[in-house]
Design a protein around this motif. Sequence first.
Motif, PDB file in Angstrom:
ATOM      1  N   MET A   1      41.560  58.699   8.713  1.00 34.68           N
ATOM      2  CA  MET A   1      42.146  58.778   7.356  1.00 34.68           C
ATOM      3  C   MET A   1      42.669  57.627   6.951  1.00 34.68           C
ATOM      4  SD  MET A   1      42.341  61.288   4.997  1.00 34.68           S
ATOM      5  CE  MET A   1      42.585  62.855   5.762  1.00 34.68           C
ATOM      6  N   THR A   2      41.778  57.031   6.123  1.00 35.08           N
ATOM      7  CA  THR A   2      41.937  55.635   5.556  1.00 35.08           C
ATOM      8  C   THR A   2      43.315  55.945   4.383  1.00 35.08           C
ATOM      9  OG1 THR A   2      40.256  55.899   3.821  1.00 35.08           O
ATOM     10  CG2 THR A   2      39.856  54.614   5.813  1.00 35.08           C
ATOM     11  N   ASN A   3      43.983  54.808   4.357  1.00 37.97           N
ATOM     12  CA  ASN A   3      44.962  54.704   3.336  1.00 37.97           C
ATOM     13  C   ASN A   3      44.967  53.487   2.658  1.00 37.97           C
ATOM     14  OD1 ASN A   3      46.453  52.965   4.786  1.00 37.97           O
ATOM     15  ND2 ASN A   3      47.287  54.628   6.063  1.00 37.97           N
ATOM     16  N   ALA A   4      46.073  53.082   1.763  1.00 42.17           N
ATOM     17  CA  ALA A   4      46.443  52.122   0.886  1.00 42.17           C
ATOM     18  C   ALA A   4      46.131  50.840   1.734  1.00 42.17           C
ATOM     19  CB  ALA A   4      47.425  51.999   0.131  1.00 42.17           C
ATOM     20  N   VAL A   5      46.714  50.662   2.829  1.00 44.57           N
ATOM     21  CA  VAL A   5      46.775  49.295   3.749  1.00 44.57           C
ATOM     22  C   VAL A   5      45.295  49.591   4.783  1.00 44.57           C
ATOM     23  CG1 VAL A   5      49.331  48.715   3.266  1.00 44.57           C
ATOM     24  CG2 VAL A   5      48.366  50.401   5.447  1.00 44.57           C
ATOM     25  N   GLY A   6      45.218  50.613   5.202  1.00 44.11           N
ATOM     26  CA  GLY A   6      44.053  50.779   6.135  1.00 44.11           C
ATOM     27  C   GLY A   6      42.843  51.352   5.296  1.00 44.11           C
ATOM     28  N   THR A   7      42.372  50.544   4.203  1.00 48.19           N
ATOM     29  CA  THR A   7      41.235  50.823   3.254  1.00 48.19           C
ATOM     30  C   THR A   7      40.097  51.301   3.986  1.00 48.19           C
ATOM     31  OG1 THR A   7      40.933  48.759   2.902  1.00 48.19           O
ATOM     32  CG2 THR A   7      42.179  49.932   1.373  1.00 48.19           C
ATOM     33  N   ARG A   8      39.956  50.570   5.292  1.00 52.69           N
ATOM     34  CA  ARG A   8      38.588  50.861   5.967  1.00 52.69           C
ATOM     35  C   ARG A   8      38.844  51.745   7.247  1.00 52.69           C
ATOM     36  NH1 ARG A   8      35.798  45.622   7.469  1.00 52.69           N
ATOM     37  NH2 ARG A   8      37.651  44.675   7.711  1.00 52.69           N
ATOM     38  N   ALA A   9      40.025  51.424   7.885  1.00 53.71           N
ATOM     39  CA  ALA A   9      40.118  52.256   9.061  1.00 53.71           C
ATOM     40  C   ALA A   9      41.593  52.096   9.474  1.00 53.71           C
ATOM     41  CB  ALA A   9      39.404  51.815  10.133  1.00 53.71           C
ATOM     42  N   VAL A  10      42.004  53.010  10.014  1.00 60.82           N
ATOM     43  CA  VAL A  10      43.525  53.224  10.671  1.00 60.82           C
ATOM     44  C   VAL A  10      43.289  53.576  12.079  1.00 60.82           C
ATOM     45  CG1 VAL A  10      45.738  54.379  10.631  1.00 60.82           C
ATOM     46  CG2 VAL A  10      44.592  53.959   8.560  1.00 60.82           C
ATOM     47  N   PHE A  11      43.687  52.488  12.959  1.00 60.83           N
ATOM     48  CA  PHE A  11      43.644  53.004  14.332  1.00 60.83           C
ATOM     49  C   PHE A  11      44.865  53.052  14.815  1.00 60.83           C
ATOM     50  CE2 PHE A  11      39.936  49.636  14.820  1.00 60.83           C
ATOM     51  CZ  PHE A  11      38.836  50.359  14.216  1.00 60.83           C
TER      52      PHE A  11
END
Length: 247
Positions: A1-11
Amino acid sequence: MTNAVGTRAVFGVIVPSTNTVVEHDYWRAALPGIAFRSGSMYIPNPVMGNDEDFQALLGQIRTSIDTAVRDVLTAEPDRLVMGMSAETFWGGVAGNEAFEQRLRERTGLPVTTGASSCRAALGELGCRRIAVFSPYQPIADIEVGRFFTEAGFDVAAITGLRCATATDIARVEADRLREVVANIDGPDVQAIVQVGTNLSFVALAEELERELGKPVVAINAATLWYALREHGLDDRVQGAGRLLREH
């Protein structure tokens, strides 16, 4: 689920509470649009001065991993990355596969482990005969060697630094690491492999590759590389070794 700082991926990154190096190495790569959320495995007794202590340390990891995974899932990550390595080598190839499968079933997420990452990295680099070092005790080095052998690699040498505690791993200095690499290297060795995620080795591995003229695989670089490539991301990173720079 991407977000404002992880626009491409959240690990989601699972690390022992004693580890200060993994997050530093990942954020140092400065990957735009990739965010990391760490879940910490509580290690109340970091002693690992002999084989029995090391097994007890693994027991603490196994007791606390579910809580760390539970916590990191609240950030709704896209992938789980294991920022600890010994447990991912335990039981050889089958042990690693079972470990990954348990986490996939537990989380519903793709999972990247250190053992699988090193295996994939060496395949990508075209290296079969390797020399390996760790911060571990002999009981763990046996498991690391078993994994690589079962994965089809020829292990020319393997040695551990025999760190007394899990926190001491992060205190090993570059001169000592250079000495260990020199002791296990040889003209028939195609690649040096380092395991143990709290060992600060990524920047030095870059230097040693230039000096030795062969791949030097730092596990944190390998795990980050494999997580990115498995996730369909082709980012290239400077200063973290040939793997992230060229592959």
